[in-house]
Design an enzyme around this catalytic site. Structure first.
Site, PDB file in Angstrom:
ATOM      1  N   GLY A 237       0.823  -1.200   0.000  1.00 29.28           N
ATOM      2  CA  GLY A 237       0.000   0.000   0.000  1.00 29.28           C
ATOM      3  C   GLY A 237       0.853   1.244   0.000  1.00 29.28           C
ATOM      4  O   GLY A 237       2.081   1.187  -0.154  1.00 29.28           O
ATOM      5  N   GLY A 238       0.208   2.373   0.195  1.00 35.01           N
ATOM      6  CA  GLY A 238       0.930   3.628   0.141  1.00 35.01           C
ATOM      7  C   GLY A 238       1.921   3.820   1.266  1.00 35.01           C
ATOM      8  O   GLY A 238       2.889   4.558   1.133  1.00 35.01           O
TER       9      GLY A 238
ATOM     10  N   VAL B 246       2.534  -5.452   3.335  1.00 34.85           N
ATOM     11  CA  VAL B 246       1.823  -6.330   4.253  1.00 34.85           C
ATOM     12  C   VAL B 246       2.248  -7.772   4.004  1.00 34.85           C
ATOM     13  O   VAL B 246       2.301  -8.221   2.852  1.00 34.85           O
ATOM     14  CB  VAL B 246       0.293  -6.195   4.095  1.00 34.85           C
ATOM     15  CG1 VAL B 246      -0.433  -7.110   5.076  1.00 34.85           C
ATOM     16  CG2 VAL B 246      -0.143  -4.753   4.310  1.00 34.85           C
TER      17      VAL B 246
ATOM     18  N   ASP C 137     -10.221   6.215   2.772  1.00 32.02           N
ATOM     19  CA  ASP C 137      -9.628   5.397   1.710  1.00 32.02           C
ATOM     20  C   ASP C 137     -10.423   4.111   1.493  1.00 32.02           C
ATOM     21  O   ASP C 137      -9.852   3.050   1.261  1.00 32.02           O
ATOM     22  CB  ASP C 137      -8.170   5.070   2.063  1.00 32.02           C
ATOM     23  CG  ASP C 137      -7.370   4.575   0.855  1.00 32.02           C
ATOM     24  OD1 ASP C 137      -7.758   4.904  -0.284  1.00 32.02           O
ATOM     25  OD2 ASP C 137      -6.370   3.859   1.054  1.00 32.02           O
TER      26      ASP C 137
ATOM     27  N   LYS D  14       2.337  -5.373   8.874  1.00 29.10           N
ATOM     28  CA  LYS D  14       2.593  -4.303   7.901  1.00 29.10           C
ATOM     29  C   LYS D  14       3.850  -3.545   8.303  1.00 29.10           C
ATOM     30  O   LYS D  14       3.899  -2.928   9.370  1.00 29.10           O
ATOM     31  CB  LYS D  14       1.406  -3.344   7.817  1.00 29.10           C
ATOM     32  CG  LYS D  14       1.553  -2.302   6.709  1.00 29.10           C
ATOM     33  CD  LYS D  14       0.251  -1.563   6.471  1.00 29.10           C
ATOM     34  CE  LYS D  14       0.356  -0.606   5.294  1.00 29.10           C
ATOM     35  NZ  LYS D  14      -0.919   0.065   5.014  1.00 29.10           N
TER      36      LYS D  14
END
Length: 609
Positions: free
Chosen positions: A19-20, A24, A129, A39
């Site tokens: 992800g940003g 993960v 998000d 993460k």
């Protein structure tokens, strides 16, 4: 050679996604002996750990079936990472599109998504998000919201200034793209985009990011039915309403859930939403109970020099938990507050599991010298009996070398824990809140009896709530009654019987939640019960008051058939059932049973332990 353990505890197994904010992984937790999601935040990413602490950590204590459960935050070799529940399944749109889904199945899944979003909003947060990859549907039918990396406060003055720079344009609301103030309606817009894609196979606006943004600002999208003729009319209307450009025109939580045939979730207690070691917050609608608050304040004062056990006893919904939290909120913020909701925990010493976990975390946050001074000899014995204390092994306490028979192990472990609490209580005020003690386990009650027996128990306040049975029988406290009989006045047990609110306080609560109409209309029906007052006063129909039994009946009628069948099986049994038995009685497979139970737990219609 195998890779070293992260933080001496986690072994990475496979990469799950990126992800940003980081990557993960699936990982094995050697301490808990379970698989988790881990993460890792990118090394050197500016402000990553600060963002984690400021925006992410508050949601770690929000417990809800439709939110991924967040575990712990670590900084391993200057690289921050956190762990969370491992959720396996398909993203929402893939689940909805891979096979024909009935309208009822899709509505039930959407209702779970809506309940999860509502739980975030009730914690005064915005997700910012929401998109298909952040919403997973498991094989059992549970819908789970993931990834809180962009979560922010719902309070305007506390919102970040990068609204238009963070998120995925396709799923962002028009106001988020513009960088203007966000509200709960912004998250509901994203839910609308997910629903649109689930119904049609494509998002409402397509093209390059700048094209999508321009179209969002210019117009409302076409209805899903313009692209797919098979779209159910009610979902078509709901989707169109969620995607209106003007946030004020979008439906609110209650309207969304009504459109899905669901119902407004009960507001979670502050105990479920507070951080482990922070002072509890109190619902803004708490009123009255001056006499009871004064009694609890006196008990807290006395507990600075001796052990005091207070039992808050009363009918369901009478406000026991809120009263307890109001009393605790008045304490010095430096107080060590250890809390448990026994109905939500399982395993050995389930009632004490939460408080002992919080105690161990508080201890490990101390400087090493202070920690070593507090840990008693033989802590390893207590760690064997009470799993949350295992993380204290090797922290400085001398191990026990005395031989011990297994039959005496629990009593010896309880004595070590008693000594530990004595030392902690000499350093700071200690308060333990045991909510729903009637749902607790007998082993924990026996240990509590060992902790509190005279002479010289830890100077602490133990505050218990208990729901009185319908026949009027008090909460079973046989262990404490035995202590009272054995030690008489030396054992300080106080009982507060919580009755109905008086008319003035009941009217104040009704006025705070009434959405139109006269708040006095519900007072006679609710009979002074705060939960009944809130449920009745919040009804959209301001007409004649109805009984709380009728409101519950209407909620049950609105359930999807699988959830209703499971609820009927449990009600007919008249006693606790295993999940497997309830499923067989309702003629459901394992996946259908778990999905139905998730919906029932969200609505507060069943309790699992």
């Amino acid at each position: 050679m195998s890779a070293p353990l992260l933080a001496g505890r986690f072994r990475l197994r496979r990469r799950l996604g990126e992800g940003g904010f980081g990557v993960v992984y699936e990982a094995e937790d050697a301490e808990r002996r379970e698989r988790v999601a881990l993460k890792r935040l990118r090394v050197g990413q500016s402000g990553a750990l600060r963002l984690l602490e400021r925006e992410f950590r508050p949601l770690a204590e929000v417990r809800h079936p439709n939110l991924v459960r967040l575990h712990e935050v670590f900084a391993d070799e200057h690289e921050p990472f956190f762990t969370m529940e491992l959720v396996e399944g398909r993203d929402f749109v893939a689940w909805a599109r891979e096979a024909p889904r009935s309208e009822d199945a899709l509505k039930q899944a959407l209702a779970q998504l809506a309940h999860g979003v509502s739980a975030i909003h009730r914690a005064n947060k915005l997700h910012r998000d929401l998109k298909p990859s952040n919403v997973v549907v498991t094989d059992e039918g549970r819908v789970v919201i993931l990834d809180f990396g962009l979560v922010s406060s719902a309070t305007p003055d506390e919102q970040p200034s990068d609204h238009g720079l963070a998120g995925t344009p396709t799923y962002m609301s028009p106001e988020q793209v513009r960088g203007t103030q966000l509200t709960e309606a912004s998250d509901w817009y994203s839910v609308g985009v997910i629903l649109y894609e689930a119904l049609t196979g494509r998002p409402p606006f397509q093209g390059e990011p700048m094209q999508v943004i321009a179209e969002q600002q210019r117009r409302n999208p076409d209805r899903p039915s313009a692209l797919a003729a098979s779209v159910p009319p009610d979902l078509d209307a709901l989707c169109a309403a969620l995607l209106r450009r003007d946030p004020a025109e979008r439906p609110i939580e209650r309207e969304i859930l009504a459109a899905l045939g669901s119902f407004q979730p009960s507001a979670p207690s502050a105990a479920e939403q507070r951080r482990d070691l922070a002072a509890p917050t109190v619902d803004s609608t708490f009123v009255g109970r001056a006499r009871e608050l004064a009694a609890l304040a006196a008990a807290a004062e006395d507990a600075q020099t001796k052990a005091v056990l207070v039992l808050l006893d009363g009918a369901g919904g009478i406000g026991k938990t809120r009263l307890a939290e109001a009393a605790l909120a008045a304490l010095d913020p430096s107080s060590l507050v250890l809390m448990s909701r026994s109905a939500s925990t399982t395993g050995s010493y389930a009632t004490l599991s939460g408080p002992l976990d919080q105690l161990s975390r508080w201890l490990l946050a101390l400087p090493q010298r202070e920690l070593e001074a507090l840990l008693p000899r033989g802590l390893d014995l207590a760690a064997r009996a009470f799993a949350p204390l295992a993380r204290l092994r090797g922290a400085g306490a001398a191990p026990s070398t005395d031989p011990i028979e297994p039959i005496h192990a629990r009593r010896r472990a309880a004595r070590v824990l008693r000594e530990l609490l004595q030392r902690v209580a000499a350093r700071t005020r200690v308060v333990m809140l045991l909510d729903d003690l009637d749902q607790g386990d007998l082993d924990s009650a026996a240990v509590l009896g060992e902790l509190l027996r005279p002479p010289d128990p830890p100077a602490m306040l133990v505050l218990c709530t208990c729901t009185r049975a319908r026949d009027g029988e008090r909460c079973p406290l046989s262990v404490f009654r035995a202590l009272t009989e054995a030690y008489g006045a030396e054992f300080d047990l106080r009982t507060i019987d919580l009755g109905p609110l008086d008319d003035a306080d009941a009217l104040a609560i009704a006025s705070s939640v009434t959405d139109g109409g006269d708040p006095t209309r519900v007072l006679a029906v609710a009979a002074g019960n705060p939960l009944a007052i809130e449920q009745l006063a919040a009804l959209a129909d301001p007409g004649a008051p109805r009984s709380i039994e009728l409101v519950v009946s209407e909620r049950i009628d609105a359930l999807a058939p699988p959830a209703r069948a499971v609820l009927e099986a449990i009600a007919l049994a008249g006693r606790p059932l295993s999940q497997a038995t309830a499923g067989r009685a309702a003629e459901l497979d394992a996946a259908g049973t778990l999905g139905a139970l998730a919906a029932l737990r969200v609505g507060g219609l069943v309790r699992a332990r």
